[in-house]
Motif scaffolding. Structure first.
Motif, PDB file in Angstrom:
ATOM      1  N   THR A 247      -1.823   0.437  -6.528  1.00 35.77           N
ATOM      2  CA  THR A 247      -2.152   1.513  -5.592  1.00 35.77           C
ATOM      3  C   THR A 247      -3.171   2.480  -6.204  1.00 35.77           C
ATOM      4  O   THR A 247      -4.006   3.031  -5.493  1.00 35.77           O
TER       5      THR A 247
ATOM      6  N   ASP B  28      -6.096   2.156  -3.898  1.00 38.70           N
ATOM      7  CA  ASP B  28      -5.931   3.314  -3.040  1.00 38.70           C
ATOM      8  C   ASP B  28      -5.382   2.961  -1.662  1.00 38.70           C
ATOM      9  O   ASP B  28      -5.684   3.635  -0.676  1.00 38.70           O
TER      10      ASP B  28
ATOM     11  N   ALA C  17      -2.075   2.346   0.895  1.00 40.76           N
ATOM     12  CA  ALA C  17      -0.680   2.722   1.100  1.00 40.76           C
ATOM     13  C   ALA C  17      -0.059   1.726   2.084  1.00 40.76           C
ATOM     14  O   ALA C  17      -0.765   0.914   2.693  1.00 40.76           O
TER      15      ALA C  17
END
Ligand code: ADP
Ligand code: MG
Ligand code: MG
Length: 207
Positions: A115, A119, A121
């Motif tokens: 993550t 980046d 989610a």
């Protein structure tokens, strides 16, 4: 050691599974990407299996680190650095070998690195959609429910499977599929799917 041999066998088994799934993953990636995920995974893990077999007299962390390094150098695109770089980074958690504690730390650090790097989610239609429920379920099953690691892994596989199914009705917001906008809706994410296959193989090999 016995653990080192077991981890080498896991890498080999993952390579075999992903070779068997090459077309399946390519089909998924051709719908919302550039049709290379099957080749990326099959080739990268085959190279990783060869690289770890060549290691003499080594420990678990080095096997995992070597597999990750190989993926980083052999696989371009999004998945090479995400899988490879995260394995390299998380491998340090296995310096003391495989225990319930080190496995949970490894899983959490791996997820954290994916993550950090990507980046993404949950809900962005990526491998993170399979990984987050799998890692959280694994951790909870061991730390809260006090299950043995193998049963925790079985629960994690179930959670990853639901995560993969969840990628279908949502829209991609990261990676190549995001270029499609709403047209990515209705498609299963290739990276979430390969993550599930890897976890299934881990379970099948250690059972
Ligand atoms: P590329 O998209 O560069 O061709 P691959 O086809 O091998 O690379 O891998 C695509 C997969 O990578 C996607 O299905 C998705 O799961 C994952 N992915 C792409 N971008 C990201 C990201 N930013 N964070 C997490 N996973 C990602
Ligand atoms: Mg691709
Ligand atoms: Mg590509």
């Amino acid at each position: 050691t016995e653990q080192t041999a077991a981890v080498k066998a896991v890498v080999r088994a993952i390579a075999e599974r992903l070779e068997a799934e090459r077309e399946h993953l390519t089909d998924l990636d051709s719908a919302i990407g550039d049709a290379d995920h099957g080749g990326n995974m099959a080739r990268g893990w085959a190279e990783a299996a060869t690289a770890v077999e060549d290691l003499d007299d080594t420990d678990v962390a080095t096997v995992v680190k070597t597999a990750g390094r190989t993926l980083m150098s052999e696989v371009g695109g999004a998945s090479g650095p995400l899988y490879g770089g995260s394995l390299v980074f998380a491998s340090a958690e296995l310096d003391d070998g495989l225990t319930d504690e080190t496995l949970v730390a490894f899983a959490e650090t791996y997820l954290e690195k994916v993550t950090d790097r990507g980046d993404a989610a949950v809900g962005d239609q990526t491998m993170v959609d399979a990984l987050v429920p799998a890692v959280h379920t694994f951790k909870k099953s061991i730390e809260v429910d006090d299950l043995p690691a193998i049963e925790a892994l079985a629960k994690a596989v179930d959670a990853a499977e639901r995560g993969v199914a969840f990628t279908v009705p949502i829209r991609a917001s990261k990676g190549r599929a995001s270029y499609l906008g709403w047209r990515s809706v209705g498609h299963q994410d290739p990276g979430a799917t390969s993550t599930l296959f890897i976890l299934e193989t881990l379970l099948a090999t250690t059972r």
